[in-house]
Design a protein around this motif. Structure first.
Motif, short mmCIF file in Angstrom:
data_model
loop_
_atom_site.label_atom_id
_atom_site.label_comp_id
_atom_site.label_asym_id
_atom_site.label_seq_id
_atom_site.Cartn_x
_atom_site.Cartn_y
_atom_site.Cartn_z
N THR A 59 13.89 -3.22 9.93
CA THR A 59 14.37 -3.85 8.69
C THR A 59 13.37 -3.63 7.56
O THR A 59 13.75 -3.31 6.43
CB THR A 59 14.58 -5.37 8.93
N LEU A 60 12.10 -3.80 7.87
CA LEU A 60 11.07 -3.59 6.85
C LEU A 60 11.03 -2.14 6.40
O LEU A 60 10.88 -1.85 5.21
CB LEU A 60 9.70 -4.01 7.40
N GLN A 61 11.16 -1.24 7.35
CA GLN A 61 11.15 0.19 6.98
C GLN A 61 12.29 0.51 6.02
O GLN A 61 12.10 1.18 5.01
CB GLN A 61 11.24 1.06 8.23
N ALA A 62 13.47 -0.01 6.35
CA ALA A 62 14.63 0.23 5.48
C ALA A 62 14.43 -0.39 4.10
O ALA A 62 14.77 0.21 3.07
CB ALA A 62 15.89 -0.34 6.14
N LEU A 63 13.84 -1.59 4.08
CA LEU A 63 13.58 -2.26 2.80
C LEU A 63 12.62 -1.44 1.95
O LEU A 63 12.84 -1.21 0.75
CB LEU A 63 13.01 -3.66 3.05
N LEU A 64 11.55 -0.96 2.58
CA LEU A 64 10.54 -0.19 1.85
C LEU A 64 11.13 1.13 1.34
O LEU A 64 10.82 1.57 0.23
CB LEU A 64 9.33 0.07 2.75
N ASP A 102 0.85 -1.19 0.00
CA ASP A 102 0.00 0.00 0.00
C ASP A 102 0.88 1.24 0.00
O ASP A 102 1.19 1.81 1.05
CB ASP A 102 -0.91 -0.01 1.22
N ARG A 103 1.27 1.67 -1.17
CA ARG A 103 2.26 2.74 -1.29
C ARG A 103 1.67 4.13 -1.05
O ARG A 103 2.37 5.13 -1.21
CB ARG A 103 2.96 2.65 -2.65
N THR A 104 0.41 4.19 -0.67
CA THR A 104 -0.16 5.48 -0.30
C THR A 104 0.26 5.88 1.11
O THR A 104 0.08 7.03 1.52
CB THR A 104 -1.70 5.44 -0.35
N LYS A 105 0.77 4.93 1.87
CA LYS A 105 1.15 5.20 3.26
C LYS A 105 2.66 5.29 3.40
O LYS A 105 3.40 4.67 2.62
CB LYS A 105 0.61 4.10 4.18
#
Lengths: 279, 159
Positions: free
Chosen positions: A266-271, A228-231
């Motif tokens: 980790t997920l934040q950095a990946l995104l 959900d790339r709106t967030k």
């Protein structure tokens, strides 16, 4: 030293392997299939298992291939992690295999052994869960080829006497965008705090995890949130951690709270890398 | 199909010689090397595949002999430190670099380094060397000297 005896079988064909396993089962004897053997030997030595027989499947030709054939990369279950790495036919699997144990052990541990292992991480499963892979199994009832994701529920669901022959990875996955991240607490060679494999198909992220829960998994809910790339990335990462299928895994080394913290970052950095076009 | 039960007689290719041995199917290669053949270079350490003190070469690749059944070694080419002969390039390089203190881990490191040179005759990337050497532990922490020994092997282009 293994402090008990077992019978050692080395079949030359799929049928021989399944037949000997079935004949032992009928007689009430316990048997384990054996390929790299590192976990079987360790558990026998420690007294965790005491099989009456081991069935070494390394000499079965159908379990050995490592090649692209038309629409799929076919990897035999007795291919070692190092062979898979050296072939570099599936870069994401190469990275996953390269972070399991150490190099010398990678020369022994096989793909089938890692997928069927009792140790909870089974990190070689992650690229297979997200790449539409199929798996061919063989047992007393014969051969069946099924979706890997359908038969891998935390660990592979085998029928009595079944073993893995090959996995089949569609060729689109071999050249797709990918990312592999493994976080450990201290040493590079260790079990994961968090291990993840990601692949992009048609612009959408697919992702599977190990270490964060007591089994490897892929979650459609988590993927929906992450796509959900709106967030903002931070919000998506936080929501994903809230959607884990069970509380984050805790053991004597690392708390679940810490693992969840590491996963979120980790997920934040990946995104963010994805958003910035770095993947 | 091979079927081994109780004691069986097998032939193994160890250090270029055929050795005929009576083993249990559950016997580990490490134990057979040490106790039946007197090849004590491979050391029992963790017995769990972690430390690498028991490393030998199997068909040119490193293998931890505590995690391999002796019966599995049939048809494979096994090389131990004894098979290096005492004057192999890797052994000379370890002496030159003083790449040991207590020496317990040395056999395993020698075999890993010998396998590295076998598989990578030319100097591989630093990350490859690091990856291979990470398979073994040295509790005396001679890692810097061991790394230097690897450099010597390649810089002097020792065979």
């Amino acid at each position: 030293m293994i402090p008990f005896d077992f019978i050692y079988y080395r079949p030359d064909s799929l049928n021989e392997a399944a037949e000997v396993c079935q004949s032992l089962y009928v007689k009430g004897k316990s048997a384990v299939y054996y390929s790299g053997g590192s976990e079987v030997i360790t558990m026998c030595r420690a007294g965790n298992i005491r099989p009456d027989a081991v069935i070494d499947i390394k000499h079965i030709p159908e379990c050995m291939p490592l090649s692209v054939d038309g629409q799929h990369l076919n990897i035999g279950s007795v291919c070692t992690l190092n062979q898979i790495k050296e072939s570099n036919l599936f870069p994401l699997l190469r990275l996953a295999c390269g972070r399991i144990a150490d190099h010398t052990n990678q020369c022994r541990i096989t793909l089938g052994g890692n997928l069927c292992g009792s140790i909870i991480y089974r990190e070689a499963s992650l690229p297979l869960l997200i790449s539409d892979a199929q798996v061919t199994l063989f047992g007393p009832e014969g051969k069946r080829t099924v979706s890997f994701q359908s038969v891998f529920q935390g660990r592979i669901q085998l029928k009595q006497g079944e073993f893995i022959v090959q996995v089949h990875i569609p060729t689109w996955a071999l050249s797709a965008r990918y990312a592999h991240i493994k976080k450990t607490a201290h040493e590079k060679i260790d079990y994961p705090l968090v291990s993840l494999a990601a692949i992009w198909k048609d612009g959408n992220l697919r992702i599977a995890f190990s270490g964060i829960c007591s089994y490897p998994f892929r979650s459609g809910e988590i993927e929906s949130v992450l796509n959900d790339r709106t967030k903002p990335c931070k919000e998506r990462a936080g929501q994903a951690v809230d959607l884990l299928p069970e509380p984050a895994y805790s053991d004597a080394k690392d708390s679940g709270e810490y693992r969840a913290f590491v996963l979120k970052n980790t997920l934040q950095a990946l995104l963010e890398e994805w958003e910035n076009g770095k993947i | 199909m091979v079927r081994y039960e109780n004691k069986v007689v097998i032939s193994l290719d160890i250090n270029g010689e055929t050795q005929t041995l009576a083993v249990r199917p559950a016997d580990l290669l490490l134990d057979v090397l040490r106790e039946q053949l007197g090849l004590t270079a491979a050391k029992p350490g963790c017995l769990n595949g972690d430390c690498g003190a028991c490393t030998v070469m199997v068909d040119g690749w490193p293998a931890k002999s505590c995690l391999m059944l002796a019966v599995e070694a049939e048809g494979r080419s096994i090389l131990t430190v004894e098979g290096l002969g005492g004057t192999a390039a890797v052994q000379k390089a370890f002496v030159e670099a003083n790449a040991f203190q207590c020496g317990y881990c040395t056999s395993g490191f020698l075999m890993v380094c010998h396998a590295l040179k076998t598989q990578h005759p030319s100097m591989p990337e630093e990350c490859v060397v690091e990856e291979w050497l990470q398979s073994n532990l040295c509790r005396c922490t001679s890692y810097r000297e061991i790394r230097k020994a690897v450099q010597i092997i390649y810089q002097q282009n020792m065979p």
